[in-house]
Each structure stands twice: as structure tokens, then as C-alpha cells.
Design a protein around this motif. Structure first.
Motif, short mmCIF file in Angstrom:
data_model
loop_
_atom_site.label_atom_id
_atom_site.label_comp_id
_atom_site.label_asym_id
_atom_site.label_seq_id
_atom_site.Cartn_x
_atom_site.Cartn_y
_atom_site.Cartn_z
N GLU A 1 32.59 43.70 59.21
CA GLU A 1 32.83 43.56 57.72
C GLU A 1 31.68 42.99 56.91
N THR A 2 31.08 42.16 57.53
CA THR A 2 29.98 41.39 57.02
C THR A 2 28.87 42.11 56.95
N ALA A 3 28.41 42.96 58.11
CA ALA A 3 27.40 43.61 58.22
C ALA A 3 27.46 44.99 57.24
N SER A 4 28.70 45.25 57.03
CA SER A 4 28.88 46.51 56.15
C SER A 4 28.57 46.30 54.44
N LEU A 5 28.47 44.99 54.15
CA LEU A 5 28.44 44.58 52.73
C LEU A 5 27.40 45.45 52.07
N ALA A 6 26.08 45.55 52.69
CA ALA A 6 25.08 46.11 52.15
C ALA A 6 25.27 47.80 52.00
N MET A 7 26.20 48.32 52.58
CA MET A 7 26.62 49.71 52.31
C MET A 7 27.29 49.63 51.00
N TYR A 8 28.23 48.80 50.57
CA TYR A 8 28.92 48.79 49.28
C TYR A 8 27.95 48.64 48.26
N LEU A 9 27.13 47.88 48.46
CA LEU A 9 25.90 47.76 47.28
C LEU A 9 25.20 48.97 47.07
N GLN A 10 24.72 49.44 48.41
CA GLN A 10 23.78 50.62 48.37
C GLN A 10 24.59 52.00 47.73
N ALA A 11 25.97 52.02 48.08
CA ALA A 11 26.48 53.10 47.43
C ALA A 11 26.80 53.02 45.89
N ALA A 12 27.03 51.73 45.35
CA ALA A 12 26.75 51.73 43.89
C ALA A 12 25.52 51.83 43.30
N VAL A 13 24.61 51.56 44.01
CA VAL A 13 23.03 51.68 43.55
C VAL A 13 22.74 53.26 43.48
N ASN A 14 23.25 54.15 44.40
CA ASN A 14 22.80 55.32 44.59
C ASN A 14 24.05 56.14 43.82
N PHE A 15 25.01 55.62 43.50
CA PHE A 15 25.92 56.43 42.65
C PHE A 15 25.55 56.44 41.29
N TRP A 16 24.94 55.36 40.84
CA TRP A 16 24.49 55.18 39.51
C TRP A 16 23.31 55.94 39.17
N GLN A 17 22.59 56.06 40.26
CA GLN A 17 21.18 56.87 40.31
C GLN A 17 21.55 58.33 39.97
N ILE A 18 22.47 58.75 40.76
CA ILE A 18 22.84 60.18 40.89
C ILE A 18 23.55 60.67 39.42
#
Length: 802
Positions: A284-301
Motif C-alpha cells: 500500500e505504501t508503494a502504491s501511494l505514488a500511483m494515487y498522486l499520478q492518477a490525479a495529476v494525469n486526470f487533471w491534465q486530460i
């Protein structure tokens, strides 16, 4: 990590922004919390002390009851922070106290009657949650609430807002709100831990439940809230977005944006290594960066591919194909662009992304959207707010009625207009970021400094003066960073204490160190005209002057006319006679060059900051800022055309065909949303669900399943036909089409493998409607059922006069 400075430290002095806040305060004080509590009382078994409100809060029809009360609590608590008048603050506090005490009483009474569900507090029975979780509920026991978790999210968020905003104002009331919220959170955690198929409930809009539960975890450090929030995280969606995939076409926009707000909140709550190690396992700790990247990419799209010049997005509440704004404004229903809830939530996401990343682009978007879509969503005279904001020419803004509608966008609207100053400034250590250029006064208590920002928004001149708050105490100093606006095309000028400064015209921020008592800063931000194109039609244009999206003023023809859309929503009619083009004798390059030299700008008070007229066009149009446009027909986007050109003729033929299509249409459904649009057509269904594919929505019935709709025949002629849209990928799948429950008219349709299709595999089947089905009927019921296995996916229904 940067933090936005709360509205409680900011006094709004810009007259238009201050008026927007004032109008909303007036509205909040007119509303009665006892009337919102009526349905909560009923569920708790308590006799209400006042009749309930109607509209979306009604009980006798499809509804969203309970949602607005949550928004109301949030808005009241935010208003307490931002209002200086002690009498008004006390009135606001009194209403919060009635609301919170009422919820506490209802929660306790419900727990006594239903000890296994202690903590539940709601305007509807628990059976509504049973149904969205996939349990079979007898028809006689069903609730008439469309999106129960969505409604509950608003209530939970309202309680949390009361806790956070009143901690230093009324600690007892703050603690009481948090206690109610925590008990409700424990109920949610207990309920979700029992689910055998937790993903089923995610198929129905659930608002920002993950976001609110992460907030509850932040406030209580109760790990059960963290676990409960995780049930509402759609990790499969997050992974796709983190990989950069644009999977938005066909998705309900205001369902999707809060999911990413919640994903980012998880990252904010847990990214600290000590916090993560305490509550998460290694995976779960390793996946935290994925949550951030998802938000960053979603906003950009969203911003790059689905956003209009005002900062708003969506059409008919949904994302569609990327870069297809001309299609969505002109070829689809242009009255339903830019749902205002989406704007609220995109600003919430942008604010959090800047806090985490420090990237200026989030503040640039914030300015664009706050200035145009938020300020433009309120009628400055009545204080009422928009649901949709049409971008095409010939529409008008439709504002809510105050006491019998209570739309979702009215709820987010009262929140927006009670926190207007909350992202003017951000703070990081000893550095103050200035984001928005509107007149205000900031009090930095810990530095004993007051910053007065005076902005002449007609000229783009900004004046800042720092003085001591308490004269007897020593003032500190700060480093000040001024955001360089993305719209700036001409050189800015900056001076400190009267001395001009050398500044980079490409910097993200202009930094001024050691600002303290007596420091004076002057900034000039010259404005110029900019053309904004749509990707799918480079000559479909909108205009900005500095930060302001412009609207061409098109007169007051039937300006109060509206039409129904979805459940109890009203939208603008369209004036087809209004100018929708910019016609010139010049070619494109020559005309575009003429703008820089011949644009006429006049200041005009008290109606608008300025008026602007474009040169060398035959239409007599005056443009003013979009946000100042109300009670009139207008256009934000117009079709540029050279008189007599093939392009002009093509667009005219295209619009003529579209008008003919619309004139022949009796009824239509393409927005299979399991929400407003389908239930407006009296959806009934068993073993059926909706989803999206190839950028479009569909409904499918599973084995032994069915679904039905009811359409008005008010505009039908004897030559009525039914047109159904399928996709060739479903070749071999069948669907049974029935009419008015009369099985002698049933038809079985099978998707053909070799049928001519469009580029995405869609094609249509026409079915003539028997005159006997029309005669003496005001409506027609269409029933679609299984022919064995899963039905063919249905992507569109249209009834039309042949």
C-alpha cells in the motif's frame, strides 16, 4: 507542502466579489434548517417540527433528499469564517447549531430503534443502500432516492466542515459535529466490512465519500476510517489514469472528479513515511505514488481535452471524445455544457494539486475558472446560481429558484460563494504566494502584518501595501511570490517602494524578499485580446481579454424561457435567430492580424468592466466579460467564416441538417446515466446496468433482465419511427423491443456483423411505429428485454417523425 490561507484571514474588498458573497449570505439566512431536518426526523421516527422543502429534497418523487442540507452546513460554517459582522455571524451560528443538534438527536433516536445500525443519520431509509449494493429489494420497500451515497457524502462533508471551521469559534459545537461524523463513519465502516461484492456500490454515483472519509481519518486518526475510505477508491480507474490513458469519454464528469480528489487526499494523508509505515503495509505504501499520478494525469486530460475557455467542462454532465468541443456545443445540446458542480470540484482538485506539487499551472487554471465559471455562475442581483453554463450562441443562463429546486449546483454554489477568498494566497514556511488579483485585505497574525491588495481590474494595475496589524508589537517580514498570469502576452512591470525591478517575463513567480511594515509593491499586468480555438474546428472561436472570457451580447428575446432536463432541472431554450457567426470579407490570416491593431476597448460602468467590438465583421456584436453576463442571450463561441467561402456553405448545410434533425425528433435518449437523464424518462429495470464504450454511454440487460422507458408523444405524427443505435462489436447479440407491454408488437433485433457502420462501429436500426400505438396515447412505453443471454448494448433511442 504549501497550504492555502483560510478565508477567515481575508476581507474581500473587490466590490463584485464582495457582492457575490453578500448575496449568498442573504440566501443562507432565508433558509430554515428545520425544514431540511424534516426528512431526517421522519427516518429517525421523530415528528418533524416544520414541513420539508420540495424540489430535489422532496419525498414524493425521484429525489436527492438530504444532499442540500450537507452543502448548507458547509456553506454556513465557511460563512462564519469569512463574515466580519457579529450579528450576521451569530445568525449563521444559530442555524448551524439547530442543524447539528437536530442531526445529533436523529442519530441517537435511530440508534435506539435500530441498535445494529447505530451511527446512521440520513434523510432516507437504509434500504436505499441495500439496493445500490446489489441486494434484492421488494418493489414496495424501495426508496425513491437516486444516489444515496452521494447524498450521504454531502451530509458527512457538512459535519466535517463545521468541525474544522468552528474549532476556534465554538469548540463545543465543533466537537459535537465531529462526534456525529465519527459515529456515522463507524457505521459506514461496519456496513462495508460485511459486503461480499463491494465494487457493486461503486456503479452508482457516490460523490466524494473517499475524500470525506480520508478527512475523517485525518481528524480522528481512527484507522477504521482509512479502511472505509479505501472501499470507495476505484483503484482500477486510478491505475489507468496513472498510466496516462484517456478513459474519460462517456464517463459522468461530476461522478469522476471527486474520485480523483479522494485519491489525492489519500496521498496527502499518508505520503509522509512515518504516517504510511504506521497505517499501511509495504504494498500500500508503494502504491501511494500511483494515487498522486492518477490525479495529476486526470487533471491534465480534463484541462487539455475537455475544457472550455471559461474553465468549465462536460456536456450533458458527461465527458465525451477529447477535443470535440465544437461538436458538443453545436451538434449536441449546447444548453447543457459546463455543469457548475464540475467547476467547483475541479477547483478543489487544482487547489490540492498546487499544495502538493507547487506547479503554477494549477493556479493559472484556478484563476481562469474562478474568474469566469465561478463568478459567472451567479446572478449578481438575485444571488441565484446556474446548473449548466451554455457556451454556444443564442442561449441564456438559467438560475435556480430559491426554495423549491435545490439542485446539486446550487449546493456547490453556496459553498463556492462562502469561500471566495480561500485560494487568494498560499503559505509555505516564510513565503507567501499571491494567486488571485482581486482587491482584498490579508491579516498575517503570526507576522503582525496586514497586506492590502488594491486591484484596478479594468487596467490590470495591482497595488500592495504591507503595514503592521498591532502598532505596539514588532512586525515580521515575509518573502512574497507574485504569480505571473498565463494569459500575459505583454511585458509586466514591477516596482518595490517606487523603484522599478528587473524581472523575467518567463518566470512562474516574481519573488520579493523581506516584505515588511511599510513595503509598497506596484505591478502592471497589461491585458490584450487572445483567440481560443476548438480542436475539432479551428474557426470555432472564443475570446479572452486578459483573464476574462468574453461573451457576445445577443439581446433579451424570451430571456426567461426554459425547458425541462433530467429530474426537476431547467435549461435554456435556444434562439436560432441569434447571430452565431463572425462573417468577414477577409481571409483568416488577414482578419486575425487586424485584431491586434483595431480592437476597440471602452470602459463602461456600472454594467461591465469594458465593452469590446471586433473589427471587420458584418455582425453587430458587443462583447463584455462572460462573468458579468446575465439576463440576456449571449454567445461565448462563434463560427468564423469568410463570406461566400466553401467553408461557410459547409457549416450552413451542416446546421440546416441539424435543425431538420431536431425538428423531426419527438424524443431522444443517448445519455444512459442511471441518474437524472434516464429517470427523467421513467426508467424501470431488472438485472440491467449502464457503462460506457467507444466514448458513448449504453445500457445492457443481462440474462432474464429488462429495462423500459416512457416517452411523451406530444410532438408525434402518424409517421412516427423508432431509431435504435447499436455497435457492430455486439454482432450476434439480440434484444427484444416491446411497446406498451403489448407483446404482439414485440420485435427481436440481432446485431449484424456486416452492417455498414461509422468509424467506431456504430449503426442504427429504424422501426416504423404502428399508428395503433400512437392513437389516444399521450406516451409510449418502450421495453427492452433479454432474448436469452445478455442483450445487445443499446447506445441510443430516438423517436422521430419520418
Amino acid at each position: 507542502m504549501r497550504q492555502n490561507i483560510s478565508s477567515k484571514f481575508i476581507t474581500l474588498t473587490d466590490p463584485e466579489v464582495a457582492n457575490a458573497q453578500k448575496q449568498t449570505l442573504k440566501y443562507l439566512l432565508q433558509l430554515d434548517p428545520q425544514r431540511f431536518l424534516a426528512t431526517f426526523d421522519q427516518v429517525a421516527g421523530i415528528h418533524p417540527t416544520a414541513p420539508g422543502y420540495q424540489g430535489w429534497e422532496r419525498t414524493d418523487g425521484l429525489n436527492f433528499r438530504g444532499h442540500f442540507f450537507g452543502h448548507y452546513l458547509s456553506a454556513l460554517s465557511q460563512a462564519v469564517q469569512s463574515v466580519r459582522d457579529p450579528t450576521i455571524r451569530q445568525q449563521l451560528l444559530d442555524k448551524i447549531r439547530i442543524g447539528v443538534n437536530g442531526l445529533q438527536t436523529d442519530q441517537g433516536a435511530y440508534a435506539e430503534k435500530h441498535p445494529g445500525s447505530a451511527g446512521y443519520v440520513s434523510a432516507f431509509r437504509e434500504v436505499a443502500l441495500d439496493e445500490v449494493e446489489g441486494r434484492q429489494v421488494p418493489e414496495s420497500q424501495k426508496e425513491n432516492v437516486l444516489v444515496p451515497w452521494y447524498n450521504l457524502h454531502k451530509v458527512l462533508a457538512g459535519l466535517l466542515a463545521v468541525d474544522v471551521n468552528l474549532q476556534n469559534v465554538d469548540p463545543n459545537l465543533s466537537d459535537k459535529a465531529l462526534t456525529i461524523a465519527h459515529r456515522f463513519g463507524l457505521y459506514v465502516a461496519k456496513r462495508l466490512d460485511k459486503l461480499t461484492a463491494p465494487k457493486q456500490m461503486l456503479k452508482t454515483e457516490y460523490g466524494g465519500m473517499n475524500d470525506a472519509l480520508y478527512e475523517l481519518f485525518d481528524l480522528t486518526h481512527d484507522e477504521r476510517m482509512l479502511t472505509a475510505a479505501g472501499y470507495f477508491d476505484e483503484t482500477a480507474l486510478f491505475k489507468q489514469l496513472a498510466e496516462g490513458k484517456d478513459i474519460l469519454p462517456g464517463k459522468h464528469a461530476n461522478t469522476t472528479i471527486p474520485k480523483l480528489i479522494g485519491a489525492l487526499h489519500r496521498y496527502e494523508s499518508l505520503h509522509d513515511s512515518q504516517q504510511a509505515n504506521q497505517f499501511l503495509n509495504a504494498e500500500e505504501t508503494a502504491s501511494l505514488a500511483m494515487y498522486l499520478q492518477a490525479a495529476v494525469n486526470f487533471w491534465q486530460i480534463v484541462v487539455a481535452n475537455h475544457t472550455y475557455v471559461t474553465g468549465g467542462n462536460s456536456q450533458s454532465e458527461h465527458f465525451h471524445e477529447p477535443g470535440q468541443l465544437f461538436h458538443d456545443v453545436v451538434l449536441a445540446d449546447g444548453a447543457t455544457t459546463c455543469e457548475t458542480c464540475n467547476t467547483y470540484n475541479m477547483l478543489k482538485l487544482s487547489r490540492a494539486l498546487f499544495r502538493v506539487t507547487g506547479d503554477k499551472k494549477y493556479l493559472d487554471y484556478y484563476e481562469q475558472t474562478y474568474t469566469n465559471a465561478i463568478l459567472g455562475s451567479q446572478n449578481p442581483t438575485s444571488g441565484m446560481m446556474t446548473y449548466f453554463q451554455p457556451m454556444g450562441a443564442g442561449y441564456t443562463k438559467i438560475f435556480n429558484r430559491p426554495f423549491d429546486e435545490f439542485w446539486c449546483c446550487t449546493g456547490t454554489g453556496i459553498e463556492s460563494f462562502t469561500k471566495l477568498g480561500d485560494s487568494f494566497y498560499f503559505w509555505e514556511k516564510d513565503t507567501l504566494y499571491l494567486n488571485l488579483y482581486f482587491s482584498n485585505q490579508l491579516r498575517l497574525i503570526s507576522n503582525n502584518l496586514q497586506i492590502d491588495e488594491q486591484v484596478d481590474r479594468k487596467s490590470g494595475k495591482v497595488h500592495l501595501a504591507a503595514t503592521r496589524l498591532r502598532m505596539k508589537d514588532q512586525a515580521g517580514t515575509i518573502n512574497l511570490k507574485l504569480r505571473r498570469p498565463a494569459w500575459l502576452d505583454q511585458p509586466a512591470k514591477l516596482s518595490v517602494d517606487g523603484t522599478p525591478c528587473q524581472i523575467s517575463q518567463n518566470a512562474d513567480f516574481w519573488e520579493i524578499k523581506n516584505v515588511g511594515d511599510g513595503t509598497v509593491v506596484d505591478l502592471e499586468l497589461p491585458m490584450s485580446l487572445r483567440i481560443v480555438h476548438t480542436k475539432d474546428n479551428p474557426h470555432y472561436l472564443a475570446f479572452k481579454y486578459g483573464p476574462y472570457a468574453l461573451a457576445g451580447q445577443l439581446g433579451d428575446y424570451q430571456v426567461n424561457a426554459d425547458r425541462p432536463n433530467g429530474v426537476l432541472v431547467r435549461i435554456s431554450t435556444h434562439d436560432q435567430a441569434a447571430p452565431a457567426t463572425l462573417t468577414t470579407d477577409m481571409d483568416w490570416q488577414t482578419w486575425e492580424r487586424s485584431l491586434s491593431d483595431q480592437v476597440i476597448v471602452k470602459t463602461q460602468t456600472p454594467y461591465s468592466l469594458f465593452e469590446l467590438k471586433l473589427p471587420n465583421i458584418s455582425e453587430q456584436l458587443t462583447f463584455i466579460p462572460y462573468y458579468q453576463t446575465h439576463d440576456t442571450r449571449y454567445g461565448v463561441y462563434f463560427q468564423w467564416q469568410q463570406a461566400g467561402s466553401k467553408e461557410a456553405q459547409h457549416r450552413q448545410d451542416q446546421l440546416s441538417a441539424l435543425n431538420e434533425y431536431r425538428q423531426k425528433t419527438v424524443a431522444e435518449l443517448t445519455n444512459f446515466d442511471n441518474n437524472n437523464f434516464e429517470f427523467d424518462k421513467h426508467l424501470l429495470q431488472e438485472r440491467s446496468e449502464v457503462s460506457n464504450a467507444k466514448g458513448r454511454r449504453f445500457r445492457v440487460a443481462h440474462q432474464d433482465g429488462w429495462f423500459s422507458y416512457q416517452f411523451s408523444l406530444a410532438k408525434a405524427h402518424p409517421d412516427l419511427s423508432l431509431m435504435l443505435t447499436f455497435n457492430v462489436e455486439d454482432a450476434g447479440h439480440s434484444i427484444v423491443v416491446g411497446f406498451n407491454d403489448d407483446h404482439k408488437f414485440d420485435q427481436v433485433l440481432t446485431v449484424a456483423e456486416n452492417h455498414p457502420t461509422d468509424s467506431k462501429g456504430f449503426y442504427q436500426v429504424r422501426i416504423p411505429i404502428s399508428v395503433t400505438l400512437i392513437n389516444n396515447h399521450r406516451d409510449i412505453k418502450l421495453v427492452f428485454s433479454s432474448a436469452g443471454g445478455n442483450t445487445a448494448r443499446l447506445f441510443g433511442i430516438r423517436l422521430f417523425n419520418s
